[in-house]
Design a protein around this motif. Structure first.
Motif, PDB file in Angstrom:
ATOM      1  N   LYS A   1       0.824  -1.206   0.000  1.00  0.00           N
ATOM      2  CA  LYS A   1       0.000   0.000   0.000  1.00  0.00           C
ATOM      3  C   LYS A   1       0.860   1.259   0.000  1.00  0.00           C
ATOM      4  O   LYS A   1       0.430   2.329   0.423  1.00  0.00           O
ATOM      5  N   SER A   2       2.097   1.091  -0.487  1.00  0.00           N
ATOM      6  CA  SER A   2       3.031   2.229  -0.487  1.00  0.00           C
ATOM      7  C   SER A   2       2.508   3.378  -1.322  1.00  0.00           C
ATOM      8  O   SER A   2       2.545   4.542  -0.907  1.00  0.00           O
ATOM      9  N   TRP A   3       2.031   3.054  -2.528  1.00  0.00           N
ATOM     10  CA  TRP A   3       1.572   4.139  -3.386  1.00  0.00           C
ATOM     11  C   TRP A   3       0.354   4.845  -2.789  1.00  0.00           C
ATOM     12  O   TRP A   3       0.243   6.066  -2.821  1.00  0.00           O
ATOM     13  N   GLU A   4      -0.561   4.076  -2.214  1.00  0.00           N
ATOM     14  CA  GLU A   4      -1.750   4.674  -1.626  1.00  0.00           C
ATOM     15  C   GLU A   4      -1.379   5.650  -0.509  1.00  0.00           C
ATOM     16  O   GLU A   4      -1.925   6.756  -0.414  1.00  0.00           O
ATOM     17  N   LEU A   5      -0.420   5.246   0.342  1.00  0.00           N
ATOM     18  CA  LEU A   5       0.018   6.115   1.439  1.00  0.00           C
ATOM     19  C   LEU A   5       0.798   7.311   0.903  1.00  0.00           C
ATOM     20  O   LEU A   5       0.587   8.448   1.340  1.00  0.00           O
ATOM     21  N   GLU A   6       1.719   7.054  -0.043  1.00  0.00           N
ATOM     22  CA  GLU A   6       2.512   8.149  -0.620  1.00  0.00           C
ATOM     23  C   GLU A   6       1.590   9.184  -1.278  1.00  0.00           C
ATOM     24  O   GLU A   6       1.785  10.397  -1.123  1.00  0.00           O
ATOM     25  N   ALA A   7       0.595   8.707  -2.022  1.00  0.00           N
ATOM     26  CA  ALA A   7      -0.327   9.614  -2.714  1.00  0.00           C
ATOM     27  C   ALA A   7      -1.089  10.490  -1.725  1.00  0.00           C
ATOM     28  O   ALA A   7      -1.280  11.690  -1.952  1.00  0.00           O
ATOM     29  N   LEU A   8      -1.520   9.882  -0.620  1.00  0.00           N
ATOM     30  CA  LEU A   8      -2.241  10.639   0.403  1.00  0.00           C
ATOM     31  C   LEU A   8      -1.344  11.717   1.013  1.00  0.00           C
ATOM     32  O   LEU A   8      -1.746  12.877   1.149  1.00  0.00           O
ATOM     33  N   CYS A   9      -0.108  11.325   1.356  1.00  0.00           N
ATOM     34  CA  CYS A   9       0.827  12.281   1.966  1.00  0.00           C
ATOM     35  C   CYS A   9       1.159  13.414   1.000  1.00  0.00           C
ATOM     36  O   CYS A   9       1.194  14.590   1.387  1.00  0.00           O
ATOM     37  N   ARG A  10       1.386  13.061  -0.275  1.00  0.00           N
ATOM     38  CA  ARG A  10       1.748  14.079  -1.264  1.00  0.00           C
ATOM     39  C   ARG A  10       0.591  15.057  -1.483  1.00  0.00           C
ATOM     40  O   ARG A  10       0.782  16.262  -1.559  1.00  0.00           O
ATOM     41  N   THR A  11      -0.612  14.502  -1.603  1.00  0.00           N
ATOM     42  CA  THR A  11      -1.782  15.353  -1.843  1.00  0.00           C
ATOM     43  C   THR A  11      -1.975  16.351  -0.704  1.00  0.00           C
ATOM     44  O   THR A  11      -2.190  17.545  -0.930  1.00  0.00           O
ATOM     45  N   LYS A  12      -1.900  15.856   0.519  1.00  0.00           N
ATOM     46  CA  LYS A  12      -2.056  16.736   1.681  1.00  0.00           C
ATOM     47  C   LYS A  12      -0.972  17.817   1.701  1.00  0.00           C
ATOM     48  O   LYS A  12      -1.238  18.985   1.999  1.00  0.00           O
ATOM     49  N   ALA A  13       0.260  17.427   1.386  1.00  0.00           N
ATOM     50  CA  ALA A  13       1.381  18.379   1.408  1.00  0.00           C
ATOM     51  C   ALA A  13       1.205  19.459   0.351  1.00  0.00           C
ATOM     52  O   ALA A  13       1.431  20.646   0.610  1.00  0.00           O
ATOM     53  N   LEU A  14       0.783  19.066  -0.852  1.00  0.00           N
ATOM     54  CA  LEU A  14       0.593  20.028  -1.935  1.00  0.00           C
ATOM     55  C   LEU A  14      -0.568  20.964  -1.652  1.00  0.00           C
ATOM     56  O   LEU A  14      -0.485  22.175  -1.875  1.00  0.00           O
TER      57      LEU A  14
END
Length: 590
Positions: free
Chosen positions: A73-86
């Motif tokens: 689930k790395s991509w799912e977590l990375e995508a969530l973190c990136r979206t929130k950061a942006l």
């Protein structure tokens, strides 16, 4: 919402449950830690870090990412973190670089690539040129070819690349060689206590030299103390990050004014801004008036002026002596070069077209300092001239050619006239400095340092150890300097310090205290304990010689005025003889 009660048997299930709940509820909030220039304390960018926003779903952040790897689930977590950061950075009007941590095995995933299209960034009003992927090696790179290809893909789209935790990952130098990153982040284990560890300092210095040669900038992570910061600045690391400078916060914040001043203080200590105290001349000495125009001048008139005067390669736009913009010939030629360029731009005031992101520096900055800053500019601005200001007003411009020529000449002069052991200015430069003070009217205090019992130590311990004592004193003289004092090595155990103020006693006392504490380490334990060594004097007679101390003779112009170097030399010579007759550390300034 509460997780199942954790036991030894179901702890893994509990962690997986927490991860799934975090993803389902999007319970991630970003925090931002500043990355600052170790030259002037300005914020270069922010590293976006992730925190869990639901207090009932808590786990270690690194553990969360490792679990996501294991659960695919790395991509799912990375995508969530990136979206929130942006989203948060955009909402706060980010105008600096944004560092985003990326798992090395995610960056070549097609889902990741689609998640970072230019359209996605346009949605958040963010420029790809300000996004830096921070490659984190949580696990070894599984497909090096795909990884390298993806890095090229992102670099071609103007994203920056940084290698995180350099020295702590799986491939180290190999990943640097294949990625050719823009930045390298030194692992915090290398930074921790670097002020106390010579091996760490040597490794850091090697990386700095490597970065300079390869065009890669260095960021020191995990700075937690004043002394670590001071050492990293001394080693010429480009940027710093850590709790000492600024903690991760939800808001994009600058570091405190006190820390900005601290960085400037330590940096200025390494790169003296006073021309008399530096091999390098101040940039103001190289500045030429250049060509200037009023903000209201029509662009068409400027274009015609440039066309009729090929020698004008750049110009500044000045209003009330304030620099409002700067352009090179190529900029305005590009505007007027198209089919409709003349009709579009000729009647516009130049203030509507000028570039405001030019480089400007204070006239007191030394040429080596300016050269270093100039080389950090983006490629499209790398060779543009530099605007020089005095008291925040336009003084002139310096071309890169003149800047590099000045730095090259200084290096030649320094090699010819410096002491090879200590690297300090030798007699030719010392005489020039003394003369410049004597013929002037500004305050000064000129002090001479002589090591007592140095010959006896040299004879008993050997020349190599004698050299160590000379280097020790040279380092202490540098370390105590805080007001651009000029430090020279006359030869042997004789040194000189020139202060541009009358009260030299405080500086001398600091040197004596540090030397007395440090010099004992150069003696054998039995000699240090009894306070003397047994050696032969110049007549070949065995004698007891005390531990090395300092005799310091100084003259200030508070009560003494000279116009001839010979008169000054006579007086200081007599004073030095008097000081040498005193036992132990002795300071006399007249």
């Amino acid at each position: 919402m509460c997780a199942p009660t954790e036991t030894k048997d179901n702890s893994d299930q509990t962690k997986t449950y927490i991860l799934n709940q975090i993803l389902k509820g999007e319970y991630i909030k970003p925090v931002y830690q500043p990355i600052v220039s170790l030259t002037d304390g300005t914020v270069y960018g922010y590293e976006a870090l992730s925190r869990i926003s639901n207090e009932e779903l808590q786990m270690n952040i690194e553990q969360m990412f490792r679990l996501a790897d294991r659960e695919n689930k790395s991509w799912e977590l990375e995508a969530l973190c990136r979206t929130k950061a942006l989203e948060s950075a955009s909402a706060q009007g980010l105008d600096k670089n944004l560092f985003l941590n990326v798992n090395s095995n995610i960056i070549h995933d097609e889902a990741f690539k689609k998640g970072f299209t230019k359209k996605r960034l346009e949605k958040y009003r963010l420029d790809a040129g300000k996004i830096i992927f921070e490659i984190t090696e949580r696990v070894a790179i599984s497909d090096s070819n795909a990884f390298s290809g993806s890095i090229s893909h992102y670099k071609n789209q103007n994203y920056g690349i940084a290698i995180d935790d350099f020295g702590a990952g799986y491939s180290g130098l190999n990943i640097v060689a294949s990625v050719r990153p823009n930045l390298i982040k030194l692992d915090m284990n290398l930074v921790r206590d670097i002020d106390k560890d010579e091996i760490k300092q040597l490794l850091c210095k090697t990386m700095v030299n490597f970065g300079r040669s390869a065009g890669i900038q260095l960021i020191a992570e995990g700075i937690e103390t004043d002394e670590e910061l001071k050492t990293l600045i001394k080693l010429k690391v480009d940027y710093g990050q850590g709790y000492f400078l600024g903690i991760p916060q939800e808001m994009l914040k600058n570091i405190t004014p006190d820390n900005v001043e601290l960085i400037k203080k330590y940096h200025n200590k390494q790169y003296a801004e006073n021309a008399k105290s530096s091999f390098y001349p101040i940039i103001g000495h190289l500045a030429k008036p250049g060509y200037t125009f009023s903000p209201e001048e029509k662009a068409g008139n400027i274009y015609e002026t440039l066309r009729q005067n090929p020698s004008i390669t750049e110009f500044a736009v000045i209003h009330n002596d304030i620099t409002e913009g700067f352009m090179v010939r190529a900029d305005i030629y590009e505007m007027f070069g198209g089919r409709y360029g003349h009709s579009l731009y000729s009647k516009k005031a130049i203030k509507e077209l000028i570039k405001t992101d030019f480089m400007k520096v204070n006239y007191k900055m030394t040429t080596d300092q300016v050269s270093r800053l100039a080389m950090q500019r983006t490629l499209d601005q790398l060779y543009n001239p530099i605007v020089v200001e005095k008291d925040n007003k336009y003084l002139g411009v310096v071309t890169i050619k003149d800047l590099l020529n000045a730095c090259t000449q200084v290096e030649i002069d320094r090699a010819m006239h410096s002491n090879p052991l200590t690297g300090l200015p030798g007699n030719l430069l010392i005489e020039k400095e003394i003369l410049s003070r004597i013929v002037g009217d500004d305050p000064y205090c000129i002090t001479y340092y002589d090591i007592d019992n140095f010959k006896a130590y040299n004879d008993a311990y050997g020349f190599n150890n004698g050299d160590k004592m000379l280097v020790l004193l040279a380092d202490i003289l540098r370390d105590c300097a805080s007001h651009n004092e000029f430090i020279g090595h006359i030869g042997g155990d004789d040194f000189i310090v020139i202060c541009d103020y009358h009260e030299g006693e405080k500086y001398c006392n600091k040197v004596v205290d540090k030397f007395a504490a440090a010099v004992l380490s150069l003696y054998r334990e039995q000699d240090a304990k009894r306070g003397y060594i047994v050696s032969k004097n110049r007549h070949g007679v065995t004698e007891n010689f005390p531990i090395a101390s300092l005799s310091i003779a100084g003259i200030s112009n508070r009560t003494n005025a000279y116009r001839r170097l010979s008169d000054f030399s006579d007086d200081i010579s007599q004073l030095k003889k008097r000081c040498k007759m005193m036992l132990g550390n002795y300071i006399e300034i007249i």
